[in-house]
Scaffold this motif. Structure first.
Motif, PDB file in Angstrom:
ATOM      1  N   SER A 180      -0.618   8.508  -0.910  1.00  0.00           N
ATOM      2  CA  SER A 180      -0.478   7.966  -2.264  1.00  0.00           C
ATOM      3  C   SER A 180      -0.097   9.010  -3.317  1.00  0.00           C
ATOM      4  CB  SER A 180      -1.768   7.261  -2.680  1.00  0.00           C
ATOM      5  OG  SER A 180      -2.019   6.140  -1.871  1.00  0.00           O
ATOM      6  N   PRO A 181      -0.623  10.247  -3.258  1.00  0.00           N
ATOM      7  CA  PRO A 181      -0.225  11.228  -4.275  1.00  0.00           C
ATOM      8  C   PRO A 181       1.276  11.495  -4.323  1.00  0.00           C
ATOM      9  CG  PRO A 181      -2.237  11.940  -3.215  1.00  0.00           C
ATOM     10  CD  PRO A 181      -1.742  10.753  -2.435  1.00  0.00           C
ATOM     11  N   ALA A 182       1.989  11.250  -3.227  1.00  0.00           N
ATOM     12  CA  ALA A 182       3.440  11.463  -3.235  1.00  0.00           C
ATOM     13  C   ALA A 182       4.135  10.517  -4.194  1.00  0.00           C
ATOM     14  CB  ALA A 182       4.002  11.286  -1.824  1.00  0.00           C
ATOM     15  N   ALA A 183       3.485   9.396  -4.519  1.00  0.00           N
ATOM     16  CA  ALA A 183       4.063   8.439  -5.465  1.00  0.00           C
ATOM     17  C   ALA A 183       3.671   8.737  -6.901  1.00  0.00           C
ATOM     18  CB  ALA A 183       3.618   7.025  -5.102  1.00  0.00           C
ATOM     19  N   GLU A 184       2.858   9.769  -7.099  1.00  0.00           N
ATOM     20  CA  GLU A 184       2.355  10.084  -8.439  1.00  0.00           C
ATOM     21  C   GLU A 184       2.763  11.490  -8.875  1.00  0.00           C
ATOM     22  OE1 GLU A 184       1.226   7.651  -9.924  1.00  0.00           O
ATOM     23  OE2 GLU A 184       0.583   6.287  -8.336  1.00  0.00           O
ATOM     24  N   VAL A 185       3.946  11.920  -8.462  1.00  0.00           N
ATOM     25  CA  VAL A 185       4.439  13.249  -8.810  1.00  0.00           C
ATOM     26  C   VAL A 185       5.143  13.204 -10.163  1.00  0.00           C
ATOM     27  CG1 VAL A 185       5.986  15.123  -8.140  1.00  0.00           C
ATOM     28  CG2 VAL A 185       4.661  13.919  -6.395  1.00  0.00           C
ATOM     29  N   ALA A 234       1.011  15.584  -0.256  1.00  0.00           N
ATOM     30  CA  ALA A 234       0.533  14.510   0.617  1.00  0.00           C
ATOM     31  C   ALA A 234       0.469  14.977   2.064  1.00  0.00           C
ATOM     32  CB  ALA A 234       1.437  13.289   0.497  1.00  0.00           C
ATOM     33  N   PRO A 235      -0.282  16.039   2.347  1.00  0.00           N
ATOM     34  CA  PRO A 235      -0.363  16.530   3.727  1.00  0.00           C
ATOM     35  C   PRO A 235      -1.071  15.523   4.625  1.00  0.00           C
ATOM     36  CG  PRO A 235      -2.018  17.608   2.375  1.00  0.00           C
ATOM     37  CD  PRO A 235      -1.139  16.822   1.438  1.00  0.00           C
ATOM     38  N   LEU A 236      -0.628  15.449   5.872  1.00  0.00           N
ATOM     39  CA  LEU A 236      -1.275  14.567   6.841  1.00  0.00           C
ATOM     40  C   LEU A 236      -2.640  15.138   7.189  1.00  0.00           C
ATOM     41  CD1 LEU A 236      -0.935  12.077   8.713  1.00  0.00           C
ATOM     42  CD2 LEU A 236      -0.116  13.662  10.464  1.00  0.00           C
ATOM     43  N   ASN A 282       0.837  -1.129   0.000  1.00  0.00           N
ATOM     44  CA  ASN A 282       0.000   0.000   0.000  1.00  0.00           C
ATOM     45  C   ASN A 282       0.909   1.226   0.000  1.00  0.00           C
ATOM     46  OD1 ASN A 282      -1.621  -2.093   0.918  1.00  0.00           O
ATOM     47  ND2 ASN A 282      -2.588  -0.922   2.403  1.00  0.00           N
ATOM     48  N   PRO A 283       1.445   2.522  -1.144  1.00  0.00           N
ATOM     49  CA  PRO A 283       0.842   3.806  -1.443  1.00  0.00           C
ATOM     50  C   PRO A 283      -0.553   3.664  -1.683  1.00  0.00           C
ATOM     51  CG  PRO A 283       2.795   3.742  -2.799  1.00  0.00           C
ATOM     52  CD  PRO A 283       2.830   2.728  -1.727  1.00  0.00           C
ATOM     53  N   ARG A 284       0.308   2.644  -1.210  1.00  0.00           N
ATOM     54  CA  ARG A 284       1.740   2.420  -0.848  1.00  0.00           C
ATOM     55  C   ARG A 284       2.389   1.599  -1.972  1.00  0.00           C
ATOM     56  NH1 ARG A 284       1.311   0.828   5.332  1.00  0.00           N
ATOM     57  NH2 ARG A 284       3.492   0.448   5.157  1.00  0.00           N
ATOM     58  N   THR A 285       3.125   2.222  -2.870  1.00  0.00           N
ATOM     59  CA  THR A 285       3.722   1.487  -3.989  1.00  0.00           C
ATOM     60  C   THR A 285       4.765   0.506  -3.508  1.00  0.00           C
ATOM     61  OG1 THR A 285       5.282   3.296  -4.314  1.00  0.00           O
ATOM     62  CG2 THR A 285       3.319   3.298  -5.678  1.00  0.00           C
ATOM     63  N   ALA A 286       5.319   0.725  -2.339  1.00  0.00           N
ATOM     64  CA  ALA A 286       6.332  -0.185  -1.821  1.00  0.00           C
ATOM     65  C   ALA A 286       5.776  -1.579  -1.592  1.00  0.00           C
ATOM     66  CB  ALA A 286       6.883   0.356  -0.498  1.00  0.00           C
ATOM     67  N   ARG A 287       4.455  -1.760  -1.593  1.00  0.00           N
ATOM     68  CA  ARG A 287       3.880  -3.068  -1.326  1.00  0.00           C
ATOM     69  C   ARG A 287       4.202  -4.067  -2.427  1.00  0.00           C
ATOM     70  NH1 ARG A 287       0.949  -3.717   2.974  1.00  0.00           N
ATOM     71  NH2 ARG A 287      -0.055  -1.952   3.963  1.00  0.00           N
ATOM     72  N   THR A 288       4.654  -3.604  -3.567  1.00  0.00           N
ATOM     73  CA  THR A 288       4.841  -4.531  -4.682  1.00  0.00           C
ATOM     74  C   THR A 288       6.263  -5.055  -4.803  1.00  0.00           C
ATOM     75  OG1 THR A 288       5.339  -2.713  -6.196  1.00  0.00           O
ATOM     76  CG2 THR A 288       3.043  -3.371  -5.985  1.00  0.00           C
ATOM     77  N   ALA A 289       7.204  -4.585  -3.964  1.00  0.00           N
ATOM     78  CA  ALA A 289       8.586  -4.999  -4.202  1.00  0.00           C
ATOM     79  C   ALA A 289       9.430  -5.238  -2.970  1.00  0.00           C
ATOM     80  CB  ALA A 289       9.268  -3.918  -5.048  1.00  0.00           C
ATOM     81  N   PRO A 290       8.895  -5.835  -1.883  1.00  0.00           N
ATOM     82  CA  PRO A 290       9.704  -5.891  -0.698  1.00  0.00           C
ATOM     83  C   PRO A 290      10.455  -7.186  -0.458  1.00  0.00           C
ATOM     84  CG  PRO A 290       7.425  -6.272  -0.136  1.00  0.00           C
ATOM     85  CD  PRO A 290       7.526  -6.206  -1.634  1.00  0.00           C
ATOM     86  N   ARG A 328      -0.256  13.966  -9.859  1.00  0.00           N
ATOM     87  CA  ARG A 328      -1.333  13.717 -10.808  1.00  0.00           C
ATOM     88  C   ARG A 328      -2.629  13.300 -10.114  1.00  0.00           C
ATOM     89  NH1 ARG A 328       3.300  11.315 -13.080  1.00  0.00           N
ATOM     90  NH2 ARG A 328       2.723   9.344 -12.068  1.00  0.00           N
ATOM     91  N   THR A 329      -2.507  12.975  -8.841  1.00  0.00           N
ATOM     92  CA  THR A 329      -3.660  12.515  -8.081  1.00  0.00           C
ATOM     93  C   THR A 329      -3.823  13.353  -6.825  1.00  0.00           C
ATOM     94  OG1 THR A 329      -2.383  10.900  -6.799  1.00  0.00           O
ATOM     95  CG2 THR A 329      -3.305  10.160  -8.908  1.00  0.00           C
ATOM     96  N   LYS A 330      -4.949  13.168  -6.157  1.00  0.00           N
ATOM     97  CA  LYS A 330      -5.247  13.950  -4.962  1.00  0.00           C
ATOM     98  C   LYS A 330      -6.024  13.077  -3.978  1.00  0.00           C
ATOM     99  CE  LYS A 330      -6.945  18.009  -5.739  1.00  0.00           C
ATOM    100  NZ  LYS A 330      -7.910  19.070  -6.135  1.00  0.00           N
ATOM    101  N   ALA A 331      -5.691  13.208  -2.696  1.00  0.00           N
ATOM    102  CA  ALA A 331      -6.465  12.531  -1.658  1.00  0.00           C
ATOM    103  C   ALA A 331      -7.570  13.462  -1.181  1.00  0.00           C
ATOM    104  CB  ALA A 331      -5.571  12.142  -0.492  1.00  0.00           C
ATOM    105  N   LEU A 332      -8.771  12.948  -1.052  1.00  0.00           N
ATOM    106  CA  LEU A 332      -9.902  13.741  -0.566  1.00  0.00           C
ATOM    107  C   LEU A 332      -9.888  13.690   0.958  1.00  0.00           C
ATOM    108  CD1 LEU A 332     -12.680  12.540  -3.047  1.00  0.00           C
ATOM    109  CD2 LEU A 332     -10.918  14.313  -3.356  1.00  0.00           C
ATOM    110  N   LEU A 333      -9.419  14.765   1.577  1.00  0.00           N
ATOM    111  CA  LEU A 333      -9.132  14.752   3.008  1.00  0.00           C
ATOM    112  C   LEU A 333     -10.377  14.704   3.868  1.00  0.00           C
ATOM    113  CD1 LEU A 333      -6.064  17.166   3.219  1.00  0.00           C
ATOM    114  CD2 LEU A 333      -6.149  14.708   2.774  1.00  0.00           C
ATOM    115  N   ASP A 334     -11.564  14.888   3.274  1.00  0.00           N
ATOM    116  CA  ASP A 334     -12.812  14.747   4.033  1.00  0.00           C
ATOM    117  C   ASP A 334     -13.299  13.298   4.069  1.00  0.00           C
ATOM    118  OD1 ASP A 334     -12.964  17.434   4.661  1.00  0.00           O
ATOM    119  OD2 ASP A 334     -14.209  17.943   2.928  1.00  0.00           O
TER     120      ASP A 334
END
Length: 351
Positions: free
Chosen positions: A242-247, A320-322, A2-10, A254-260
Motif C-alpha cells: 500500500s505505501p507504494a500508492a502513497e508516494v 514497499a519491500p516484500l 485492495n492497495p490496493r487502490t486498483a480495487r476502486t476502478a476496474p 507518506r505511509t509505512k507498513a509495519l512488517l512485524d
C-alpha cells in the motif's frame, strides 16, 4: 489476491476486454463462432494492460470474457455456490485464506501449468495442483507517518502496540467475515498469539477503541488518515504494498507498513470443474503465470508477482519491500479453524 487502490476502478477493464474480444472474431469478416470464448471469473481488483490482453488473445486464439465478483471472499462464495453449474471456465483471485474451502468443495480441477516451475510452486497449497499461485499481497498494519511525526508520538511497530492506551481510537480494521484483509489480520493474530491467546488480544483491541469496517475500501479510503480520503484514524489494516500508492512528489511514501504485523496472502488461479472450455482455460492459467502478465501485476494491482525474476516498479524496494518473515498458518489449520474463529470473533466483538 485492495492497495490496493486498483480495487476502486476496474469495471472499465472488463468492458475493454470484451470489446477487444469481439474485434478478434468479427473484424476480419470470419466466423465469430470459430473463436472460442473463455470466461475468467475474478475479483474487483483484476486489472491488466489492454495491449497485454490483446496480445494474449491473438496468440491463444480465444476471446477472453472477464466477470468480477467483489473481493476474494465473495468470489470464493460465488464459486462454491455455483460449482454444479460453473459461472466460468477459469478463476483468479481465490487467496490463501479461502483456498482450502474452494478445494474442499471441489471447485477446481487438476492442471499443472508449464509456467508453474518458474516460482508459482513455492506457494503450492494442493498436492493435486488444482491451484497455481499468481501473486502475493501480504496483509500488514499500515500507519500514517505524518500523523505521528506531527504529534511527537512514536509510530506503533507491533501487534501489542495497537492495544497500548496511547494509541486509543486510532486503529481501523476490516471485518474478517466480510473482507479478505480482515480475515488475514485475524489469522495473523491467531498465528501470533495462538488458539488460546488471540481472543484476549482482540478484547484489548476492542477496549482500545478499534473500529471495524465491512470492507477494505471503507477502512482505507474513508477512515485512514494517510490515504486520499484523509480520514480520522492513522492506523489501518491494509497491505505491504500500500505505501507504494502513497508516494509524494519527493519520492517518499507518506505511509509505512509495519512488517512485524504481516500475514502472507497468496492469490491463485485454477481451471473450474465442469468447464466446457478446459483446454482454453488452461491457456489462461498459463498466461496469468507468464512473464508478460506477471510483469504487470505490481504496477496495476499493487501485488507482488509469484514468478521469480520479475522486476518490481522503481522505488518499491524502499517504500514497499516484500516482508521476509510474514506469518502463515497451514492450509489445513485454516480450513479447520476459519469458521470457528470468525464465529468467536463476531461474538467477542458484538458483530
Amino acid at each position: 489476491m485492495n492497495p490496493r487502490t486498483a480495487r476502486t476502478a476496474p469495471v472499465v477493464a472488463t468492458v475493454a476486454v470484451l470489446a477487444s474480444a469481439c474485434s478478434l472474431s468479427s473484424g476480419s469478416g470470419g466466423d465469430a463462432q470459430a473463436t472460442p470464448e473463455v470466461t475468467l471469473v475474478t475479483h474487483n481488483s483484476f486489472v491488466a494492460p489492454q495491449d497485454v490482453l490483446d496480445a494474449f488473445q491473438r496468440r491463444a486464439g480465444l476471446k477472453l470474457k472477464v466477470v468480477k465478483y467483489g473481493d476474494a471472499g465473495e468470489l470464493t462464495n460465488k464459486l462454491v455456490l455455483t460449482k454444479a453449474n460453473p459461472i466460468g471456465d477459469v478463476a483468479y483471485g481465490v487467496d490463501s485464506t479461502f483456498a482450502s474451502r474452494a478445494l474442499g468443495e471441489g471447485v477446481f480441477q487438476t492442471y499443472t501449468s508449464p509456467e508453474a516451475d518458474r516460482g508459482s510452486q513455492r506457494y503450492a497449497v494442493d498436492p493435486e495442483h488444482r491451484l497455481s499461485a499468481v501473486d502475493l499481497g501480504d496483509v500488514c498494519v499500515n500507519v500514517d507517518s505524518g500523523y505521528f511525526a506531527g504529534r511527537g508520538l512514536p509510530e506503533p511497530k507491533t501487534y501489542e502496540d495497537l492495544a497500548d492506551p496511547k494509541y486509543k481510537d486510532l486503529t481501523v480494521a476490516e471485518d474478517p467475515a466480510t473482507a479478505s484483509p480482515g480475515l488475514a489480520f485475524l489469522l495473523g493474530t491467531v498465528a501470533k498469539f495462538g488458539e488460546q491467546g488471540w481472543p484476549e488480544y482482540w478484547t484489548k483491541l476492542k477496549a482500545n477503541g478499534l473500529k471495524v469496517d465491512s470492507g477494505w475500501e471503507e477502512a482505507y479510503t474513508k477512515d485512514f488518515s494517510g490515504s486520499s480520503g484523509k480520514g480520522p484514524r492513522p492506523i489501518v489494516v491494509s497491505y505491504a504494498s500500500s505505501p507504494a500508492a502513497e508516494v509524494g512528489g519527493d519520492g517518499k511514501a507518506r505511509t509505512k507498513a509495519l512488517l512485524d504485523t504481516c500475514y502472507r496472502q497468496v492469490e491463485y488461479a485454477g481451471v473450474l470443474s465442469g468447464s466446457k472450455q478446459a483446454p482454453q482455460a488452461q491457456k489462461v492459467v498459463d498466461f496469468l503465470l507468464s512473464q508478460q502478465f506477471q510483469a504487470t501485476v505490481a504496477a496495476n494491482m499493487y501485488v507482488y508477482p509469484a514468478r521469480e525474476g520479475v522486476a518490481l516498479p522503481a522505488g518499491w524496494a524502499q517504500v514497499a519491500p516484500l516482508p521476509t518473515t510474514p506469518a502463515t498458518l497451514p492450509a489445513e489449520q485454516v480450513q479447520a479453524g476459519r469458521e470457528k474463529w470468525i464465529g468467536a470473533w463476531r461474538s467477542l466483538m458484538g458483530a
